[in-house]
Design a protein around this motif. Sequence first.
Motif, PDB file in Angstrom:
ATOM      1  N   LYS A   2      -5.274   1.139  25.752  1.00  0.00           N
ATOM      2  CA  LYS A   2      -4.313   1.189  24.650  1.00  0.00           C
ATOM      3  C   LYS A   2      -3.780   2.607  24.459  1.00  0.00           C
ATOM      4  N   ARG A   3      -4.657   3.566  24.592  1.00  0.00           N
ATOM      5  CA  ARG A   3      -4.241   4.961  24.434  1.00  0.00           C
ATOM      6  C   ARG A   3      -3.270   5.356  25.537  1.00  0.00           C
ATOM      7  N   TRP A   4      -3.563   4.978  26.768  1.00  0.00           N
ATOM      8  CA  TRP A   4      -2.681   5.300  27.882  1.00  0.00           C
ATOM      9  C   TRP A   4      -1.329   4.622  27.714  1.00  0.00           C
ATOM     10  N   VAL A   5      -1.323   3.382  27.268  1.00  0.00           N
ATOM     11  CA  VAL A   5      -0.060   2.673  27.054  1.00  0.00           C
ATOM     12  C   VAL A   5       0.779   3.401  26.002  1.00  0.00           C
ATOM     13  N   ALA A   6       0.128   3.815  24.910  1.00  0.00           N
ATOM     14  CA  ALA A   6       0.849   4.554  23.868  1.00  0.00           C
ATOM     15  C   ALA A   6       1.410   5.864  24.416  1.00  0.00           C
ATOM     16  N   GLU A   7       0.628   6.570  25.227  1.00  0.00           N
ATOM     17  CA  GLU A   7       1.090   7.842  25.790  1.00  0.00           C
ATOM     18  C   GLU A   7       2.261   7.634  26.753  1.00  0.00           C
ATOM     19  N   VAL A   8       2.215   6.568  27.547  1.00  0.00           N
ATOM     20  CA  VAL A   8       3.312   6.290  28.480  1.00  0.00           C
ATOM     21  C   VAL A   8       4.571   5.884  27.717  1.00  0.00           C
ATOM     22  N   LYS A   9       4.415   5.129  26.642  1.00  0.00           N
ATOM     23  CA  LYS A   9       5.584   4.792  25.813  1.00  0.00           C
ATOM     24  C   LYS A   9       6.197   6.053  25.229  1.00  0.00           C
TER      25      LYS A   9
ATOM     26  N   MET B   8      10.614   9.626  36.313  1.00  0.00           N
ATOM     27  CA  MET B   8       9.509   9.439  35.381  1.00  0.00           C
ATOM     28  C   MET B   8       9.675   8.140  34.606  1.00  0.00           C
ATOM     29  N   LEU B   9      10.906   7.760  34.287  1.00  0.00           N
ATOM     30  CA  LEU B   9      11.139   6.498  33.587  1.00  0.00           C
ATOM     31  C   LEU B   9      10.712   5.322  34.455  1.00  0.00           C
ATOM     32  N   LEU B  10      11.053   5.376  35.742  1.00  0.00           N
ATOM     33  CA  LEU B  10      10.650   4.304  36.642  1.00  0.00           C
ATOM     34  C   LEU B  10       9.140   4.264  36.803  1.00  0.00           C
ATOM     35  N   THR B  11       8.514   5.424  36.892  1.00  0.00           N
ATOM     36  CA  THR B  11       7.062   5.491  36.990  1.00  0.00           C
ATOM     37  C   THR B  11       6.420   4.888  35.746  1.00  0.00           C
ATOM     38  N   GLY B  12       6.965   5.193  34.573  1.00  0.00           N
ATOM     39  CA  GLY B  12       6.451   4.632  33.329  1.00  0.00           C
ATOM     40  C   GLY B  12       6.586   3.120  33.304  1.00  0.00           C
ATOM     41  N   CYS B  13       7.702   2.606  33.791  1.00  0.00           N
ATOM     42  CA  CYS B  13       7.906   1.147  33.849  1.00  0.00           C
ATOM     43  C   CYS B  13       6.890   0.502  34.784  1.00  0.00           C
ATOM     44  N   ILE B  14       6.660   1.118  35.934  1.00  0.00           N
ATOM     45  CA  ILE B  14       5.679   0.594  36.891  1.00  0.00           C
ATOM     46  C   ILE B  14       4.288   0.605  36.260  1.00  0.00           C
ATOM     47  N   PHE B  15       3.944   1.691  35.585  1.00  0.00           N
ATOM     48  CA  PHE B  15       2.640   1.791  34.928  1.00  0.00           C
ATOM     49  C   PHE B  15       2.468   0.677  33.905  1.00  0.00           C
ATOM     50  N   LEU B  16       3.440   0.509  33.011  1.00  0.00           N
ATOM     51  CA  LEU B  16       3.329  -0.494  31.953  1.00  0.00           C
ATOM     52  C   LEU B  16       3.295  -1.917  32.517  1.00  0.00           C
ATOM     53  N   ALA B  17       3.989  -2.140  33.628  1.00  0.00           N
ATOM     54  CA  ALA B  17       3.996  -3.473  34.230  1.00  0.00           C
ATOM     55  C   ALA B  17       2.670  -3.812  34.901  1.00  0.00           C
TER      56      ALA B  17
ATOM     57  N   GLU C  16      -3.545   2.573  17.290  1.00  0.00           N
ATOM     58  CA  GLU C  16      -4.711   3.131  16.600  1.00  0.00           C
ATOM     59  C   GLU C  16      -5.435   4.181  17.419  1.00  0.00           C
ATOM     60  N   ARG C  17      -5.293   4.162  18.735  1.00  0.00           N
ATOM     61  CA  ARG C  17      -5.979   5.142  19.584  1.00  0.00           C
ATOM     62  C   ARG C  17      -5.181   6.437  19.760  1.00  0.00           C
ATOM     63  N   THR C  18      -3.951   6.476  19.247  1.00  0.00           N
ATOM     64  CA  THR C  18      -3.185   7.711  19.343  1.00  0.00           C
ATOM     65  C   THR C  18      -3.854   8.757  18.462  1.00  0.00           C
ATOM     66  N   LEU C  19      -4.087   9.915  19.014  1.00  0.00           N
ATOM     67  CA  LEU C  19      -4.802  10.965  18.296  1.00  0.00           C
ATOM     68  C   LEU C  19      -3.949  11.603  17.210  1.00  0.00           C
ATOM     69  N   ASP C  20      -4.599  11.966  16.112  1.00  0.00           N
ATOM     70  CA  ASP C  20      -3.935  12.797  15.105  1.00  0.00           C
ATOM     71  C   ASP C  20      -4.129  14.267  15.444  1.00  0.00           C
ATOM     72  N   VAL C  21      -5.298  14.600  15.935  1.00  0.00           N
ATOM     73  CA  VAL C  21      -5.599  15.975  16.341  1.00  0.00           C
ATOM     74  C   VAL C  21      -6.388  15.929  17.642  1.00  0.00           C
ATOM     75  N   ILE C  22      -6.317  16.994  18.390  1.00  0.00           N
ATOM     76  CA  ILE C  22      -7.121  17.126  19.606  1.00  0.00           C
ATOM     77  C   ILE C  22      -8.548  17.417  19.172  1.00  0.00           C
ATOM     78  N   GLN C  23      -9.466  16.560  19.581  1.00  0.00           N
ATOM     79  CA  GLN C  23     -10.858  16.705  19.157  1.00  0.00           C
ATOM     80  C   GLN C  23     -11.699  17.421  20.191  1.00  0.00           C
ATOM     81  N   ASN C  24     -11.262  17.413  21.432  1.00  0.00           N
ATOM     82  CA  ASN C  24     -12.023  18.008  22.515  1.00  0.00           C
ATOM     83  C   ASN C  24     -11.048  18.811  23.367  1.00  0.00           C
ATOM     84  N   ASP C  25     -11.031  20.125  23.163  1.00  0.00           N
ATOM     85  CA  ASP C  25     -10.069  20.972  23.868  1.00  0.00           C
ATOM     86  C   ASP C  25     -10.175  20.846  25.383  1.00  0.00           C
ATOM     87  N   ILE C  26     -11.344  20.691  25.897  1.00  0.00           N
ATOM     88  CA  ILE C  26     -11.520  20.639  27.346  1.00  0.00           C
ATOM     89  C   ILE C  26     -10.995  19.330  27.915  1.00  0.00           C
TER      90      ILE C  26
END
Length: 192
Positions: free
Chosen positions: A28-35, A5-14, A93-103
């Motif tokens: 930006k949100r995906w990058v934050a989640e992968v970090k 998973m660490l290697l996959t994360g590195c590939i994603f970020l690169a 800034e795109r990292t969520l504080d709360v889940i707004q849409n459960d689905i």
Amino acid sequence: SGSNMLLTGCIFLANIDRVRDLDELERKRWVAEVKFLKAYYHYQLLRMYGPIPLIKENQDITSTTDQLKIYRDPVDDCVNYIVELLDEAAAEERTLDVIQNDIGELGRVTRPIILAIKAKVLVMAASPLFNGNTDYVNLKDNKDRQLFNQAYDENKWERAASACKAAVDLCVSLGYKLHHFNPTIAIYELVP
């Protein structure tokens, strides 16, 4: 496994900047989640194995065997890298504080989760296992680097307490509460 998973994360970020049809805010949100995920898997590996090699970037496919031999990093360096990744993920800034849409968003990483994991990492680092544990005085690499810090550091507890408070304060501000067990609820016996 965690290392895959660490290697996959590195590939994603690169390669994330090569994706052309992705909205900038979503990127930006995906990058934050992968970090966060990189930090989380480093944390899990650190818990299981102690000092680990930090996988900060992807290895070139043309690397020689000797270039792929990566040294383990001292525990304090591992902790600092994990916290750095968590801070970067929480600051986005795109990292969520709360889940707004459960689905559509249930299971996504939120800022309270990031801060809670950061608190766990720092409490572990401040614990007697990693904070001045002389049982590991002989655990060194072949460069003679000490992998476990041998000196107790009170500041690690202050850093951990600060992280715990930040996590609790954020959760309280978002309306999260601890569950309280109600012992007055009757428990019925099963009749055969």
